[in-house]
Design a protein around this motif. Structure first.
Motif, PDB file in Angstrom:
ATOM      1  N   LYS A 241      41.512 -31.967  58.245  1.00  0.00           N
ATOM      2  CA  LYS A 241      41.243 -30.581  57.845  1.00  0.00           C
ATOM      3  C   LYS A 241      40.437 -30.484  56.552  1.00  0.00           C
ATOM      4  CE  LYS A 241      45.381 -28.776  58.308  1.00  0.00           C
ATOM      5  NZ  LYS A 241      46.552 -27.880  58.201  1.00  0.00           N
ATOM      6  N   ASP A 242      40.905 -31.222  55.531  1.00  0.00           N
ATOM      7  CA  ASP A 242      40.252 -31.140  54.222  1.00  0.00           C
ATOM      8  C   ASP A 242      38.807 -31.623  54.294  1.00  0.00           C
ATOM      9  OD1 ASP A 242      42.587 -30.213  53.317  1.00  0.00           O
ATOM     10  OD2 ASP A 242      43.150 -32.004  52.167  1.00  0.00           O
ATOM     11  N   ARG A 243      38.594 -32.719  55.046  1.00  0.00           N
ATOM     12  CA  ARG A 243      37.245 -33.284  55.113  1.00  0.00           C
ATOM     13  C   ARG A 243      36.291 -32.391  55.905  1.00  0.00           C
ATOM     14  NH1 ARG A 243      36.611 -36.346  50.828  1.00  0.00           N
ATOM     15  NH2 ARG A 243      38.156 -38.013  50.689  1.00  0.00           N
ATOM     16  N   ILE A 244      36.793 -31.792  56.984  1.00  0.00           N
ATOM     17  CA  ILE A 244      35.942 -30.892  57.771  1.00  0.00           C
ATOM     18  C   ILE A 244      35.631 -29.642  56.937  1.00  0.00           C
ATOM     19  CG2 ILE A 244      35.839 -29.413  59.844  1.00  0.00           C
ATOM     20  CD1 ILE A 244      35.343 -32.404  60.388  1.00  0.00           C
ATOM     21  N   THR A 245      36.630 -29.160  56.192  1.00  0.00           N
ATOM     22  CA  THR A 245      36.394 -28.034  55.279  1.00  0.00           C
ATOM     23  C   THR A 245      35.304 -28.409  54.280  1.00  0.00           C
ATOM     24  OG1 THR A 245      38.704 -27.403  55.472  1.00  0.00           O
ATOM     25  CG2 THR A 245      37.491 -26.483  53.600  1.00  0.00           C
ATOM     26  N   GLN A 246      35.391 -29.638  53.763  1.00  0.00           N
ATOM     27  CA  GLN A 246      34.390 -30.127  52.808  1.00  0.00           C
ATOM     28  C   GLN A 246      32.979 -30.048  53.409  1.00  0.00           C
ATOM     29  OE1 GLN A 246      35.215 -34.167  51.578  1.00  0.00           O
ATOM     30  NE2 GLN A 246      33.362 -34.329  50.322  1.00  0.00           N
ATOM     31  N   VAL A 247      32.850 -30.426  54.698  1.00  0.00           N
ATOM     32  CA  VAL A 247      31.539 -30.387  55.355  1.00  0.00           C
ATOM     33  C   VAL A 247      31.033 -28.945  55.470  1.00  0.00           C
ATOM     34  CG1 VAL A 247      30.266 -30.868  57.498  1.00  0.00           C
ATOM     35  CG2 VAL A 247      31.935 -32.527  56.653  1.00  0.00           C
ATOM     36  N   ILE A 248      31.913 -28.052  55.944  1.00  0.00           N
ATOM     37  CA  ILE A 248      31.489 -26.662  56.137  1.00  0.00           C
ATOM     38  C   ILE A 248      31.101 -26.027  54.799  1.00  0.00           C
ATOM     39  CG2 ILE A 248      32.205 -24.372  56.977  1.00  0.00           C
ATOM     40  CD1 ILE A 248      34.257 -25.951  58.772  1.00  0.00           C
ATOM     41  N   VAL A 249      31.949 -26.238  53.784  1.00  0.00           N
ATOM     42  CA  VAL A 249      31.674 -25.690  52.455  1.00  0.00           C
ATOM     43  C   VAL A 249      30.349 -26.235  51.935  1.00  0.00           C
ATOM     44  CG1 VAL A 249      32.424 -25.792  50.037  1.00  0.00           C
ATOM     45  CG2 VAL A 249      34.059 -25.175  51.834  1.00  0.00           C
ATOM     46  N   ASN A 250      30.141 -27.521  52.150  1.00  0.00           N
ATOM     47  CA  ASN A 250      28.903 -28.154  51.688  1.00  0.00           C
ATOM     48  C   ASN A 250      27.667 -27.557  52.368  1.00  0.00           C
ATOM     49  OD1 ASN A 250      27.170 -30.123  50.485  1.00  0.00           O
ATOM     50  ND2 ASN A 250      27.218 -31.220  52.430  1.00  0.00           N
ATOM     51  N   LEU A 251      27.767 -27.313  53.686  1.00  0.00           N
ATOM     52  CA  LEU A 251      26.629 -26.726  54.412  1.00  0.00           C
ATOM     53  C   LEU A 251      26.356 -25.297  53.942  1.00  0.00           C
ATOM     54  CD1 LEU A 251      27.066 -28.041  58.083  1.00  0.00           C
ATOM     55  CD2 LEU A 251      25.620 -28.948  56.251  1.00  0.00           C
ATOM     56  N   ILE A 252      27.442 -24.525  53.724  1.00  0.00           N
ATOM     57  CA  ILE A 252      27.252 -23.149  53.250  1.00  0.00           C
ATOM     58  C   ILE A 252      26.665 -23.155  51.837  1.00  0.00           C
ATOM     59  CG2 ILE A 252      28.384 -20.936  52.710  1.00  0.00           C
ATOM     60  CD1 ILE A 252      30.436 -21.607  54.914  1.00  0.00           C
ATOM     61  N   ASN A 253      27.186 -24.064  51.019  1.00  0.00           N
ATOM     62  CA  ASN A 253      26.698 -24.215  49.654  1.00  0.00           C
ATOM     63  C   ASN A 253      25.205 -24.509  49.628  1.00  0.00           C
ATOM     64  OD1 ASN A 253      27.331 -24.115  46.958  1.00  0.00           O
ATOM     65  ND2 ASN A 253      29.033 -25.574  47.193  1.00  0.00           N
ATOM     66  N   ASN A 254      24.786 -25.447  50.465  1.00  0.00           N
ATOM     67  CA  ASN A 254      23.359 -25.786  50.592  1.00  0.00           C
ATOM     68  C   ASN A 254      22.552 -24.564  50.988  1.00  0.00           C
ATOM     69  OD1 ASN A 254      23.296 -28.406  49.862  1.00  0.00           O
ATOM     70  ND2 ASN A 254      23.250 -29.250  51.939  1.00  0.00           N
ATOM     71  N   ALA A 255      23.049 -23.858  52.011  1.00  0.00           N
ATOM     72  CA  ALA A 255      22.341 -22.683  52.513  1.00  0.00           C
ATOM     73  C   ALA A 255      22.192 -21.654  51.391  1.00  0.00           C
ATOM     74  CB  ALA A 255      23.103 -22.093  53.702  1.00  0.00           C
ATOM     75  N   LEU A 256      23.285 -21.496  50.605  1.00  0.00           N
ATOM     76  CA  LEU A 256      23.242 -20.538  49.487  1.00  0.00           C
ATOM     77  C   LEU A 256      22.185 -20.922  48.460  1.00  0.00           C
ATOM     78  CD1 LEU A 256      26.972 -19.669  48.697  1.00  0.00           C
ATOM     79  CD2 LEU A 256      25.128 -18.035  49.139  1.00  0.00           C
ATOM     80  N   LYS A 257      22.065 -22.212  48.222  1.00  0.00           N
ATOM     81  CA  LYS A 257      21.116 -22.702  47.225  1.00  0.00           C
ATOM     82  C   LYS A 257      19.684 -22.336  47.599  1.00  0.00           C
ATOM     83  CE  LYS A 257      23.435 -26.798  46.005  1.00  0.00           C
ATOM     84  NZ  LYS A 257      23.352 -28.240  46.231  1.00  0.00           N
ATOM     85  N   PHE A 258      19.413 -22.411  48.904  1.00  0.00           N
ATOM     86  CA  PHE A 258      18.023 -22.230  49.341  1.00  0.00           C
ATOM     87  C   PHE A 258      17.732 -20.855  49.942  1.00  0.00           C
ATOM     88  CE2 PHE A 258      18.829 -26.811  49.350  1.00  0.00           C
ATOM     89  CZ  PHE A 258      17.787 -27.231  48.544  1.00  0.00           C
ATOM     90  N   THR A 259      18.718 -19.944  49.872  1.00  0.00           N
ATOM     91  CA  THR A 259      18.491 -18.602  50.427  1.00  0.00           C
ATOM     92  C   THR A 259      18.391 -17.578  49.289  1.00  0.00           C
ATOM     93  OG1 THR A 259      19.726 -19.216  52.386  1.00  0.00           O
ATOM     94  CG2 THR A 259      19.383 -16.873  52.043  1.00  0.00           C
TER      95      THR A 259
END
Lengths: 425, 119
Positions: A302-320
């Motif tokens: 759970k924690d690691r998959i959350t880490q992936v999703i958060v990371n992808l959203i974080n990336n998207a936020l950086k470039f949007t």
């Protein structure tokens, strides 16, 4: 083939007489005396001997004795032919080893009957001898085969012993190698754990003290002090994240990342991850949406998959940029769940897309250091997804935005808790 | 006001934790390794122990086992850099009376909240 009969008589008339009777059915060999008879026994190998008793030089008894004493001829039937019918003659004949008698004048029917009968006996005897020879030959062949087999068994045993020794030796070797490997593994695990501890320990009082100062526990701050301390705090947090990322990457590479796989509700995991990101999206004026299918429970960390999703959203936020949207979508395919994070950001060039998942890669220096990050987030995400048996990839068009996607199979096939994920290939 | 025992080999961390606990109006006592902690804990009788997980000398497991042997019913919060699995957490809670844990580098407000919750 006709049977051979040796006729021994010193009277040519007697010989001719017998020959005339028997010549149609048998091959006749003649001998006029005992000496000649013995010679012909050896050279002609007759099947039967008709032997006259009364002969000059050597008499019939002596000839018979010699025939019966010789290994080569002793089984050839001897019929004694005598003019006498005295029982004394018969006793002498039996003593000499004769097989049968004929009395002169010869009764021709009797002669033919006796010859036939004796030949039958000789035939059986020959067969017996032949089969005995065959058996002897077979025995010999068998013995030879057995000897050969024994030799081969001995050779093979020697080979096996040698191979066994070699195996034991290599077993010993691999045992030692295994011990060494295990030791190296232990050292590696311990090293990562020590590094993790040592890197985080100094950050602990730094962060806590900064928080207390910034919270005003030690007195009020001037604007300049606050600005300066904020900067220290930002970089401290960044350093903390960097340490975490480097440790994650090292652990993934070393196969030391511990995954805690539990049967989990992926829908819940995604809702929680998106909710934690909303406070970061709002101030940037970016709209974060979530659309999802109901997915069956999946074995995952759970924690690691959350880490992936958060990371992808974080990336998207950086470039949007402000006013853009980030759409998160969870859908169920036949054998895996698919998670998409779609943004309306700057997009990524085709040639940069593949490099993106390698460690320490930041897309392009032209994007500038405006987008700060460790450059490890996507590599870690790839490691985590790979461990789960899934795939992660990007579809993007420059200037229009990017869609990051990953899959998690419904059935987790990896039994091992630790798996080395090569992220540098 | 409660008595908090702070156990960590890093003096700056001990000092920091002490400051935070004093801000919360707690009384504190310190120990810098497992042996010292085990030697002091009975006479100190703390209401809560903040216990570092990776110290030189006695391993955490050993410290916890000895506490259990002595039947000291202590409330403990572990301060750690490692991540515990659910199973480890269960064992820590049921077998060793661990009430909570906090990871380094910790957040001051988070630490305060957890300490208040355990007390």
């Amino acid at each position: 083939m006709k049977a051979k009969i040796l006729v021994v008589d010193d009277e040519p008339i007697n010989v001719r007489l017998i020959t005339e009777i028997l010549t149609a059915d048998y091959e006749i060999i003649e001998a006029s005396g005992g000496k000649e008879a013995i010679e012909k026994m050896i050279s002609e190998k007759p099947d039967i001997v008709l032997l006259d008793i009364m002969m000059p030089e050597i008499n019939g008894y002596e000839v018979c004795k010699k025939i019966k004493q010789n290994e080569l001829t002793r089984f050839t039937p001897v019929v004694m032919v005598t003019a006498l019918s005295e029982s004394e003659d018969k006793v002498l004949a039996i003593e000499a080893g004769a097989d049968d008698f004929l009395t002169k004048p010869i009764n021709f029917i009797e002669l033919i009957t006796r010859v036939k009968s004796l030949l039958r006996g000789k035939h059986f005897y020959d067969q017996l001898i032949e089969s005995r020879e065959r058996i002897a030959q077979q025995n010999e062949a068998l013995q030879k085969a057995r000897d050969e087999l024994e030799v081969r068994v001995r050779e093979r045993t020697a080979e096996l012993t040698k191979a066994n020794e070699a195996l034991e030796c290599s077993n010993e070797f691999s045992k030692t190698a295994n011990i060494k490997l295990k030791k190296a593994d232990e050292i590696k695990t311990q090293f990562l754990s020590v590094v993790s501890h040592e890197l985080r320990t100094p950050l602990t009082p730094i962060k806590a003290q900064l928080q207390m100062i910034l919270a005003g526990y030690f007195g009020e701050l001037t604007e300049k002090q606050k600005k300066s301390l904020d900067m220290i705090m930002r970089n401290t947090l960044r350093q903390d994240r960097l340490v975490g990322d480097i440790l994650d990457i090292s652990k993934l590479e070393a196969g030391e990342m511990k995954f805690m796989m539990t049967r989990s509700n992926l829908n819940e995991v995604i809702v929680n991850a998106v909710e934690t990101m909303i406070p970061l999206a709002n101030p940037k004026n970016v709209i974060l949406t979530l659309k999802q299918d109901i997915i069956p429970e999946i074995l995952l960390d759970k924690d690691r998959i959350t880490q992936v999703i958060v990371n992808l959203i974080n990336n998207a936020l950086k470039f949007t940029d402000s006013g853009g949207t980030i759409d998160v979508e969870l859908s169920g395919a036949k054998d895996c769940a698919i998670i998409k994070v779609k943004d309306t950001g700057i997009g990524i060039k085709k040639e940069d897309q593949e490099r993106l998942f390698r460690p320490f890669v930041q897309v392009d220096s032209s994007y500038g250091r405006k987008y700060e990050g460790s450059g490890l987030g996507l590599a870690i995400s790839k490691g985590i997804i790979t461990f789960h048996g899934g795939k992660i990839w990007i579809e993007s068009e420059e200037g229009k935005g990017s869609t990051f996607q990953f899959t998690i199979p419904y059935i987790y096939e990896n039994k091992d808790e630790k798996v080395k994920v090569n992220l540098f290939e | 006001m409660s008595k908090i025992m702070i156990v960590d080999d890093n003096r700056d961390i001990v000092e920091t934790l002490k400051t935070i606990m004093e801000m919360e109006n707690h009384q504190t006592e310190e120990a810098y390794n497992g042996e010292e902690f085990l030697g002091k804990v009975e006479s100190a009788r703390p209401d809560l122990v903040l216990l570092d997980v990776m110290m030189p000398g006695l391993k955490t497991k050993e410290i916890l086992a000895r506490l259990k042997e002595r039947k000291l019913d202590l409330k403990i919060i572990l301060v750690t850099v490692v991540r515990f699995s659910d199973q480890e957490k269960r064992i820590l809670m049921t077998d060793f009376n661990i009430r909570d844990y906090i990871t380094k580098p910790f957040d001051v407000p988070e630490l305060i909240t957890r300490v208040r919750a355990v007390l």
